[in-house]
Design a protein around this motif. Structure first.
Motif, PDB file in Angstrom:
ATOM      1  N   LEU A 120       0.825  -1.219   0.000  1.00 39.75           N
ATOM      2  CA  LEU A 120       0.000   0.000   0.000  1.00 39.75           C
ATOM      3  C   LEU A 120       0.853   1.261   0.000  1.00 39.75           C
ATOM      4  O   LEU A 120       0.558   2.218  -0.718  1.00 39.75           O
ATOM      5  N   ALA A 121       1.895   1.275   0.815  1.00 39.93           N
ATOM      6  CA  ALA A 121       2.758   2.458   0.880  1.00 39.93           C
ATOM      7  C   ALA A 121       3.382   2.750  -0.485  1.00 39.93           C
ATOM      8  O   ALA A 121       3.419   3.896  -0.929  1.00 39.93           O
ATOM      9  N   LEU A 122       3.839   1.707  -1.166  1.00 45.02           N
ATOM     10  CA  LEU A 122       4.455   1.914  -2.475  1.00 45.02           C
ATOM     11  C   LEU A 122       3.432   2.359  -3.513  1.00 45.02           C
ATOM     12  O   LEU A 122       3.694   3.278  -4.294  1.00 45.02           O
ATOM     13  N   VAL A 123       2.286   1.728  -3.545  1.00 44.91           N
ATOM     14  CA  VAL A 123       1.273   2.099  -4.531  1.00 44.91           C
ATOM     15  C   VAL A 123       0.783   3.528  -4.300  1.00 44.91           C
ATOM     16  O   VAL A 123       0.621   4.302  -5.243  1.00 44.91           O
ATOM     17  N   LEU A 124       0.587   3.902  -3.044  1.00 42.75           N
ATOM     18  CA  LEU A 124       0.106   5.247  -2.734  1.00 42.75           C
ATOM     19  C   LEU A 124       1.213   6.299  -2.760  1.00 42.75           C
ATOM     20  O   LEU A 124       0.941   7.491  -2.876  1.00 42.75           O
ATOM     21  N   GLY A 125       2.464   5.879  -2.615  1.00 47.28           N
ATOM     22  CA  GLY A 125       3.582   6.820  -2.602  1.00 47.28           C
ATOM     23  C   GLY A 125       3.760   7.516  -1.270  1.00 47.28           C
ATOM     24  O   GLY A 125       4.333   8.593  -1.208  1.00 47.28           O
ATOM     25  N   ILE A 126       3.283   6.912  -0.193  1.00 45.22           N
ATOM     26  CA  ILE A 126       3.420   7.513   1.146  1.00 45.22           C
ATOM     27  C   ILE A 126       4.254   6.593   2.033  1.00 45.22           C
ATOM     28  O   ILE A 126       4.329   5.397   1.796  1.00 45.22           O
ATOM     29  N   GLY A 127       4.879   7.185   3.037  1.00 42.48           N
ATOM     30  CA  GLY A 127       5.665   6.380   3.965  1.00 42.48           C
ATOM     31  C   GLY A 127       6.776   5.622   3.272  1.00 42.48           C
ATOM     32  O   GLY A 127       7.099   4.496   3.653  1.00 42.48           O
ATOM     33  N   MET A 128       7.390   6.230   2.278  1.00 43.50           N
ATOM     34  CA  MET A 128       8.374   5.533   1.450  1.00 43.50           C
ATOM     35  C   MET A 128       9.605   5.090   2.230  1.00 43.50           C
ATOM     36  O   MET A 128      10.156   4.027   1.962  1.00 43.50           O
ATOM     37  N   ARG A 129      10.040   5.873   3.198  1.00 41.62           N
ATOM     38  CA  ARG A 129      11.228   5.473   3.964  1.00 41.62           C
ATOM     39  C   ARG A 129      10.968   4.216   4.779  1.00 41.62           C
ATOM     40  O   ARG A 129      11.779   3.290   4.789  1.00 41.62           O
ATOM     41  N   ILE A 130       9.832   4.195   5.457  1.00 44.23           N
ATOM     42  CA  ILE A 130       9.492   3.023   6.262  1.00 44.23           C
ATOM     43  C   ILE A 130       9.240   1.824   5.361  1.00 44.23           C
ATOM     44  O   ILE A 130       9.675   0.703   5.646  1.00 44.23           O
ATOM     45  N   ALA A 171      15.012   8.836  -3.784  1.00 45.94           N
ATOM     46  CA  ALA A 171      14.656   9.699  -4.920  1.00 45.94           C
ATOM     47  C   ALA A 171      13.319  10.414  -4.724  1.00 45.94           C
ATOM     48  O   ALA A 171      12.935  11.230  -5.556  1.00 45.94           O
ATOM     49  N   GLY A 172      12.615  10.119  -3.642  1.00 49.37           N
ATOM     50  CA  GLY A 172      11.311  10.738  -3.429  1.00 49.37           C
ATOM     51  C   GLY A 172      10.301  10.301  -4.478  1.00 49.37           C
ATOM     52  O   GLY A 172       9.482  11.095  -4.939  1.00 49.37           O
ATOM     53  N   ALA A 173      10.337   9.024  -4.841  1.00 49.47           N
ATOM     54  CA  ALA A 173       9.506   8.514  -5.935  1.00 49.47           C
ATOM     55  C   ALA A 173       8.015   8.561  -5.637  1.00 49.47           C
ATOM     56  O   ALA A 173       7.208   8.441  -6.552  1.00 49.47           O
ATOM     57  N   GLY A 174       7.636   8.761  -4.395  1.00 54.63           N
ATOM     58  CA  GLY A 174       6.217   8.838  -4.063  1.00 54.63           C
ATOM     59  C   GLY A 174       5.563  10.144  -4.464  1.00 54.63           C
ATOM     60  O   GLY A 174       4.340  10.258  -4.459  1.00 54.63           O
ATOM     61  N   ARG A 175       6.361  11.134  -4.853  1.00 56.71           N
ATOM     62  CA  ARG A 175       5.811  12.447  -5.209  1.00 56.71           C
ATOM     63  C   ARG A 175       5.232  12.478  -6.623  1.00 56.71           C
ATOM     64  O   ARG A 175       4.458  13.364  -6.944  1.00 56.71           O
ATOM     65  N   THR A 176       5.645  11.559  -7.462  1.00 54.62           N
ATOM     66  CA  THR A 176       5.154  11.510  -8.842  1.00 54.62           C
ATOM     67  C   THR A 176       4.207  10.334  -8.971  1.00 54.62           C
ATOM     68  O   THR A 176       4.545   9.217  -8.586  1.00 54.62           O
ATOM     69  N   GLY A 178       1.759   9.715  -7.242  1.00 50.98           N
ATOM     70  CA  GLY A 178       1.464   9.229  -5.901  1.00 50.98           C
ATOM     71  C   GLY A 178       1.069  10.385  -4.997  1.00 50.98           C
ATOM     72  O   GLY A 178       1.008  11.536  -5.416  1.00 50.98           O
ATOM     73  N   LEU A 179       0.820  10.058  -3.755  1.00 51.36           N
ATOM     74  CA  LEU A 179       0.375  11.055  -2.775  1.00 51.36           C
ATOM     75  C   LEU A 179       1.523  11.592  -1.926  1.00 51.36           C
ATOM     76  O   LEU A 179       1.288  12.182  -0.869  1.00 51.36           O
ATOM     77  N   GLY A 180       2.744  11.413  -2.378  1.00 46.26           N
ATOM     78  CA  GLY A 180       3.912  11.793  -1.584  1.00 46.26           C
ATOM     79  C   GLY A 180       3.974  13.257  -1.201  1.00 46.26           C
ATOM     80  O   GLY A 180       4.286  13.594  -0.062  1.00 46.26           O
ATOM     81  N   ARG A 181       3.686  14.155  -2.147  1.00 44.90           N
ATOM     82  CA  ARG A 181       3.745  15.596  -1.824  1.00 44.90           C
ATOM     83  C   ARG A 181       2.717  15.953  -0.756  1.00 44.90           C
ATOM     84  O   ARG A 181       3.009  16.691   0.166  1.00 44.90           O
TER      85      ARG A 181
END
Length: 196
Positions: A120-130, A171-176, A178-181
């Motif tokens: 879920l974290a990868l698909v959503l782009g959140i919590g990438m470090r964990i 690389a902050g890949a969750g920002r593109t 995804g919901l990372g930003r």
């Protein structure tokens, strides 16, 4: 009576960075090259692909979708998600250790929650470090369960995926795509940046 017209000049608005309230220097906008934009999107697609690998493993083992897990062996039907692999497929110096863990309820729960959370974290782009840390640990543990790898003295896809997870987080890949930003702007993440 004649009127003179001055030629119209097109005026481009000038944007000057304003000084942040904390007294630091203003930040200039960053302009990305075409290659940098493409790399962001490639990283996002890789992130989504790896997320789907984790999510699919969770879904198949939970519901017995018939790809690797038959319906009667599904977790929701009393199956033990770790019993087959850890009980039968382990090799090498840690085989006995893993066989002792096979099918234990707490191991099943940790494994399945890990698959779901990382996916879920990868698909959503959140919590990438964990997600990257947990995923890398899970993958390295899976690598140690089948030593030596079948096609190489030490390297296999588990280690490659672990490295890719770390690279995506850095690389902050969750920002593109995804919901990372949005995630990074939440009060929770601002308070505990390790959650980015």
């Amino acid at each position: 009576m004649s009127t003179t017209h001055e030629p119209q000049r097109s005026v481009r608005p000038v944007t000057t960075p304003t000084a942040p309230q904390d007294g630091t220097r203003p930040v200039s906008p960053v302009v990305e090259s075409g290659g940098q934009v493409a790399l962001r999107y490639v990283n996002a697609v890789i992130r989504l692909a790896l997320g789907w690998i984790f999510l699919w493993a969770f879904l198949d083992k939970t519901f017995g979708l018939g790809h690797e897990t038959p319906s009667d062996a599904a977790w929701i039907h009393g199956g033990q998600p770790t019993a087959g692999f850890l009980g039968n497929a382990t090799t090498g110096p840690f085989a006995d250790f893993y066989r002792d863990l096979a099918g234990q309820a707490w191991v099943d729960w940790v494994f399945m929650i890990g698959l779901l959370g990382i996916g879920l974290a990868l698909v959503l782009g959140i919590g990438m470090r964990i997600a990257a840390a947990a995923g890398a640990i899970m993958l390295v543990l899976m690598w140690t369960a089948v030593l030596p790898p079948a096609n190489n003295p030490f390297m296999d896809d588990h280690l490659v995926y672990a490295l890719v997870l770390v690279a995506l987080a850095l690389a902050g890949a969750g920002r593109t795509l995804g919901l990372g930003r949005w995630w990074e702007s939440t009060a929770l993440v601002r308070r505990w940046p390790v959650l980015t």
